[in-house]
Write a protein that holds these residues in place. Structure first.
Motif, PDB file in Angstrom:
ATOM      1  N   UNK A 155      35.042  41.091  40.689  1.00  0.00           N
ATOM      2  CA  UNK A 155      34.369  41.185  41.988  1.00  0.00           C
ATOM      3  C   UNK A 155      35.038  42.244  42.856  1.00  0.00           C
ATOM      4  N   UNK A 156      36.379  42.274  42.873  1.00  0.00           N
ATOM      5  CA  UNK A 156      37.102  43.281  43.655  1.00  0.00           C
ATOM      6  C   UNK A 156      36.779  44.682  43.148  1.00  0.00           C
ATOM      7  N   UNK A 157      36.774  44.852  41.831  1.00  0.00           N
ATOM      8  CA  UNK A 157      36.459  46.162  41.252  1.00  0.00           C
ATOM      9  C   UNK A 157      35.053  46.615  41.665  1.00  0.00           C
ATOM     10  N   UNK A 158      34.086  45.711  41.552  1.00  0.00           N
ATOM     11  CA  UNK A 158      32.720  46.053  41.943  1.00  0.00           C
ATOM     12  C   UNK A 158      32.627  46.397  43.412  1.00  0.00           C
ATOM     13  N   UNK A 212      39.312  32.209  36.923  1.00  0.00           N
ATOM     14  CA  UNK A 212      39.148  32.483  38.341  1.00  0.00           C
ATOM     15  C   UNK A 212      39.743  33.842  38.708  1.00  0.00           C
ATOM     16  N   UNK A 213      40.914  34.155  38.188  1.00  0.00           N
ATOM     17  CA  UNK A 213      41.558  35.442  38.470  1.00  0.00           C
ATOM     18  C   UNK A 213      40.751  36.592  37.872  1.00  0.00           C
ATOM     19  N   UNK A 214      40.287  36.423  36.633  1.00  0.00           N
ATOM     20  CA  UNK A 214      39.508  37.483  35.989  1.00  0.00           C
ATOM     21  C   UNK A 214      38.212  37.760  36.760  1.00  0.00           C
ATOM     22  N   UNK A 226      45.395  31.384  43.343  1.00  0.00           N
ATOM     23  CA  UNK A 226      45.928  31.131  42.003  1.00  0.00           C
ATOM     24  C   UNK A 226      47.289  31.782  41.845  1.00  0.00           C
ATOM     25  N   UNK A 227      47.442  33.020  42.325  1.00  0.00           N
ATOM     26  CA  UNK A 227      48.741  33.701  42.227  1.00  0.00           C
ATOM     27  C   UNK A 227      49.816  32.959  43.007  1.00  0.00           C
TER      28      UNK A 227
END
Length: 255
Positions: free
Chosen positions: A114-117, A107-109, A250-251
């Motif tokens: 998605x954030x990078x894109x 989920x984090x990966x 998750x964090x």
């Protein structure tokens, strides 16, 4: 059957109107807005809310696509439908198979990707020079179905793929609305087949129907006066929020 009181339904109605209008002008966001705002209010259970969202999505799609089906880019949307449906089932099965720790890591990966894109294309929102190949559309649809099956939000990869294409905003909206309708329809049929579509969901959906009609017509007739570049930048900014929505819970759990 327990239906919320009128006082509790008033803020819910406002959330539905805002979500449907936004979904009509962008092609996505209905589930994100309703689940994000209404679930925290505790008006109904999350499971009930998810079923209502699916039915409302079908209502909105029918109205939004009426007279606009010619805008749907069928060649690529058909490929995405074929890929997204089996991937959704695989995502559900995969989540059952994985340990909670492994699912959290995935989920984090995915959230980071998605954030990078989103950051990459929000910074430079110009579309690609030419339409991507069908394999690319199938890949992102499969990824979207997988994420949807595992974590309940299939939107980000579908939004990312379509909004970066050299398509008109009408085509992008049409494609996303149609894809959301297919996913919502499949979910509704699956829930109904399991005997878990209760009268509460149907009554709430019926109450939402006039709200959906008004908000959809408003979105079709009075879209925001944004340029295509601004709308693309806005879409990718929301992708960043969706990615963070995967990462942050998750964090917090890990900490």
């Amino acid at each position: 059957m327990i239906i919320p009181e009128l006082a509790a339904l008033a803020p819910f109605a406002l959330v539905v109107i805002a979500a449907v209008y936004f979904h009509t002008v962008t092609g996505f966001g209905l589930a994100m807005i309703i689940m994000g705002l209404a679930s925290g209010a505790g008006i109904v259970s999350v499971a009930t809310l998810a079923s209502v969202v699916s039915i409302v999505t079908l209502m909105n799609s029918a109205l939004a696509l009426r007279g606009n089906l010619h805008h749907v880019p069928w060649a690529v949307t058909g490929v995405m439908v074929v890929a997204v449906l089996p991937a959704s089932l695989l995502g559900v099965l995969l989540l059952d198979y994985l340990s909670s720790e492994a699912a959290d890591v995935i989920q984090v990966l995915l959230g980071l990707v998605i954030v990078y894109g989103g950051v990459n294309f929000a910074w430079k929102p110009e579309p690609l020079k030419q339409l991507s190949g069908r394999g690319s559309f199938a890949y992102y649809a499969f990824l979207g179905g997988l994420i949807g099956g595992m974590f309940g939000i299939p939107g980000p990869p579908l939004i990312f793929q379509l909004y970066r294409q050299p398509l008109s905003l009408a085509q992008i909206r049409g494609g996303l609305i149609f894809l959301n309708a297919v996913i919502a329809g499949a979910r509704t049929l699956f829930v109904a087949a399991q005997g878990q579509l209760y009268s509460q969901e149907l009554v709430l959906s019926a109450i939402c129907l006039p709200l959906v009609a008004v908000a959809t017509l408003a979105g079709k007739r009075y879209p925001p006066p944004c340029s295509p570049q601004t709308m693309r930048r806005f879409a990718f900014a929301l992708l960043i929020l969706m990615g963070l929505g995967l990462i942050v819970p998750v964090l917090v759990h890990w900490l």
